[in-house]
Design a protein around this motif. Structure first.
Motif, PDB file in Angstrom:
ATOM      1  N   TRP A  74       0.714  -1.398   0.058  1.00 57.88           N
ATOM      2  CA  TRP A  74      -0.068  -0.013   0.073  1.00 57.88           C
ATOM      3  C   TRP A  74       0.867   1.344   0.003  1.00 57.88           C
ATOM      4  O   TRP A  74       0.449   2.245  -0.542  1.00 57.88           O
ATOM      5  CB  TRP A  74      -1.018   0.048   1.228  1.00 57.88           C
ATOM      6  CG  TRP A  74      -1.994   0.853   1.210  1.00 57.88           C
ATOM      7  CD1 TRP A  74      -2.942   1.389   0.366  1.00 57.88           C
ATOM      8  CD2 TRP A  74      -2.196   1.936   2.382  1.00 57.88           C
ATOM      9  NE1 TRP A  74      -3.860   2.204   0.887  1.00 57.88           N
ATOM     10  CE2 TRP A  74      -3.327   2.881   1.770  1.00 57.88           C
ATOM     11  CE3 TRP A  74      -1.342   2.457   3.430  1.00 57.88           C
ATOM     12  CZ2 TRP A  74      -3.518   3.805   2.741  1.00 57.88           C
ATOM     13  CZ3 TRP A  74      -1.848   3.414   4.111  1.00 57.88           C
ATOM     14  CH2 TRP A  74      -2.840   4.301   3.660  1.00 57.88           C
ATOM     15  N   TRP A  75       1.946   1.324   0.660  1.00 58.74           N
ATOM     16  CA  TRP A  75       2.864   2.414   0.809  1.00 58.74           C
ATOM     17  C   TRP A  75       3.229   2.784  -0.573  1.00 58.74           C
ATOM     18  O   TRP A  75       3.721   3.802  -1.046  1.00 58.74           O
ATOM     19  CB  TRP A  75       3.927   2.381   1.941  1.00 58.74           C
ATOM     20  CG  TRP A  75       5.067   1.336   1.474  1.00 58.74           C
ATOM     21  CD1 TRP A  75       4.872  -0.072   2.137  1.00 58.74           C
ATOM     22  CD2 TRP A  75       6.246   1.512   0.859  1.00 58.74           C
ATOM     23  NE1 TRP A  75       6.274  -0.496   1.809  1.00 58.74           N
ATOM     24  CE2 TRP A  75       6.943   0.232   1.030  1.00 58.74           C
ATOM     25  CE3 TRP A  75       6.863   2.573   0.502  1.00 58.74           C
ATOM     26  CZ2 TRP A  75       8.145   0.108   0.108  1.00 58.74           C
ATOM     27  CZ3 TRP A  75       8.049   2.572  -0.510  1.00 58.74           C
ATOM     28  CH2 TRP A  75       8.702   1.398  -0.296  1.00 58.74           C
ATOM     29  N   GLU A  76       3.660   1.622  -1.258  1.00 64.10           N
ATOM     30  CA  GLU A  76       4.261   1.973  -2.664  1.00 64.10           C
ATOM     31  C   GLU A  76       3.324   2.569  -3.548  1.00 64.10           C
ATOM     32  O   GLU A  76       3.454   3.299  -4.502  1.00 64.10           O
ATOM     33  CB  GLU A  76       4.809   0.430  -3.237  1.00 64.10           C
ATOM     34  CG  GLU A  76       5.962  -0.138  -2.436  1.00 64.10           C
ATOM     35  CD  GLU A  76       6.173  -1.475  -3.002  1.00 64.10           C
ATOM     36  OE1 GLU A  76       7.497  -1.611  -3.457  1.00 64.10           O
ATOM     37  OE2 GLU A  76       5.488  -2.438  -2.878  1.00 64.10           O
ATOM     38  N   ALA A  77       1.983   2.128  -3.483  1.00 65.22           N
ATOM     39  CA  ALA A  77       1.111   2.997  -4.078  1.00 65.22           C
ATOM     40  C   ALA A  77       0.783   4.350  -3.572  1.00 65.22           C
ATOM     41  O   ALA A  77       0.952   4.995  -4.900  1.00 65.22           O
ATOM     42  CB  ALA A  77      -0.556   2.135  -4.011  1.00 65.22           C
ATOM     43  N   GLY A  78       1.070   4.590  -2.550  1.00 66.60           N
ATOM     44  CA  GLY A  78       0.952   6.105  -2.077  1.00 66.60           C
ATOM     45  C   GLY A  78       2.119   6.752  -2.720  1.00 66.60           C
ATOM     46  O   GLY A  78       1.942   8.019  -3.212  1.00 66.60           O
ATOM     47  N   ALA A  79       3.316   6.199  -3.113  1.00 72.51           N
ATOM     48  CA  ALA A  79       4.362   6.755  -3.339  1.00 72.51           C
ATOM     49  C   ALA A  79       4.319   7.098  -5.004  1.00 72.51           C
ATOM     50  O   ALA A  79       4.858   8.079  -5.427  1.00 72.51           O
ATOM     51  CB  ALA A  79       5.990   5.953  -2.978  1.00 72.51           C
ATOM     52  N   MET A  80       3.830   6.015  -5.698  1.00 72.15           N
ATOM     53  CA  MET A  80       3.512   6.313  -7.025  1.00 72.15           C
ATOM     54  C   MET A  80       2.394   7.411  -7.201  1.00 72.15           C
ATOM     55  O   MET A  80       2.710   8.273  -8.242  1.00 72.15           O
ATOM     56  CB  MET A  80       2.794   4.932  -7.702  1.00 72.15           C
ATOM     57  CG  MET A  80       2.436   4.822  -9.182  1.00 72.15           C
ATOM     58  SD  MET A  80       1.863   3.455  -9.862  1.00 72.15           S
ATOM     59  CE  MET A  80       0.089   3.938  -9.622  1.00 72.15           C
TER      60      MET A  80
END
Length: 305
Positions: A74-80
């Motif tokens: 989920w955090w990687e999606a936020g970074a994207m």
């Protein structure tokens, strides 16, 4: 994570960030890049952005907006989404703005704080922070405002700030933030370097954006605790974390680039906010590697509105 310099330098640093992140989610042939050419930089950014979004299916029927497919977190999606906001503001290419808006708004949760029910079982303070920083990007860079009935970008970032400062834990180690939010998650007893840096950076950005020094006070607090406990050492290394069951007496000296980067970003915002080196901890200066006459231009965060 990024520091913005002049227009061209900012684009180079931003493309580097996008390229590094995209390698995590997209296998592709190498991209030709001439860092002296604006057209080349924009073309490389366009290819990279397309590669990131190609992995995303949350805007399709039956899928969850905002989420990347496994094994991505989920955090990687936020970074994207954060990166795509920056992509838009630097290139003028708005083709991904609608899915970015949908993703960020869908994941705010019922309390408008980036704690959606689909993440309850494993969301940590660091995960929540990535989405809050994406909201700060949206506020600072003039991304399209949500509908009036929906939470606004600044309010979302402030909600996360308010929640995370309420989690500042003085029962052990004389302060600091725990890695995890929930007691049942592994790592609840760990005070993470990135989590401290995330709070520091969000506070610094809110101070700069609003002019409210209550946020600056928290930025100092997070920075100072991290240094005093030993997660930020005198040589400016940022370490992974420490166990509060041992009262933070032992440091895990593992280092990750994004731990250093989140402090680097926050330091730039704090310099830009206070405008004088004597009002910010001296450790900040080591991050810049520039003489005092150039500090202001090199540490100014560009494109804020």
């Amino acid at each position: 994570m990024k520091l913005w310099g002049g227009a061209t330098g900012g684009r180079v640093l931003w493309v580097s960030y996008v390229t590094v992140f995209s390698t995590l989610i997209h296998s592709a042939s190498s991209i030709s890049l001439d860092v002296t050419s604006t057209a080349s930089i924009q073309n490389a950014a366009s290819i990279t952005a397309h590669g990131m979004v190609a992995w995303y299916s949350g805007n399709q029927t039956g899928q969850v907006p905002g989420l990347l497919p496994g094994p991505y977190y989920w955090w990687e999606a936020g970074a994207m989404w954060m990166t795509l906001i920056e992509y838009w503001v630097l290139t003028g290419d708005a083709q991904y703005n609608d899915i970015t808006m949908q993703a960020l708004q869908f994941q705010v949760g019922t309390n408008d704080d980036f704690m959606p029910s689909n993440q309850t079982k494993d969301e940590g303070n660091d995960d929540q922070m990535f989405w809050a920083l994406a909201a700060m990007d949206a506020a600072e860079l003039g991304f399209t405002n949500p509908p009036a009935s929906s939470p606004q970008w600044l309010a979302l970032a402030q909600a996360v700030f308010n929640e995370q400062t309420a989690r500042w834990d003085t029962t052990t180690c004389n302060g600091g933030m725990r890695w995890q939010i929930y007691l049942f998650n592994t790592g609840y007893d760990y005070k993470s370097g990135f989590v401290q840096g995330g709070l520091f950076t969000l506070a610094a950005r809110l101070a700069r954006y609003t002019g409210n020094d209550t946020y600056a006070d928290w930025a100092y607090k997070a920075w100072n605790w991290t240094a005093e406990i030993g997660l930020l050492d005198t040589n400016y290394n940022v370490y992974d974390g420490t166990n509060d069951l041992l009262n933070c007496s032992q440091i895990d000296h593992l280092q990750w680039t994004y731990n250093a980067a989140v402090f680097l970003q926050g330091a730039a915002y704090m310099w830009n906010h206070v405008g004088a080196p004597e009002r910010f901890p001296p450790r900040h200066h080591a991050y810049t590697s520039i003489d005092s006459d150039r500090r202001r231009s090199s540490c100014t965060v560009a494109h804020a509105r």
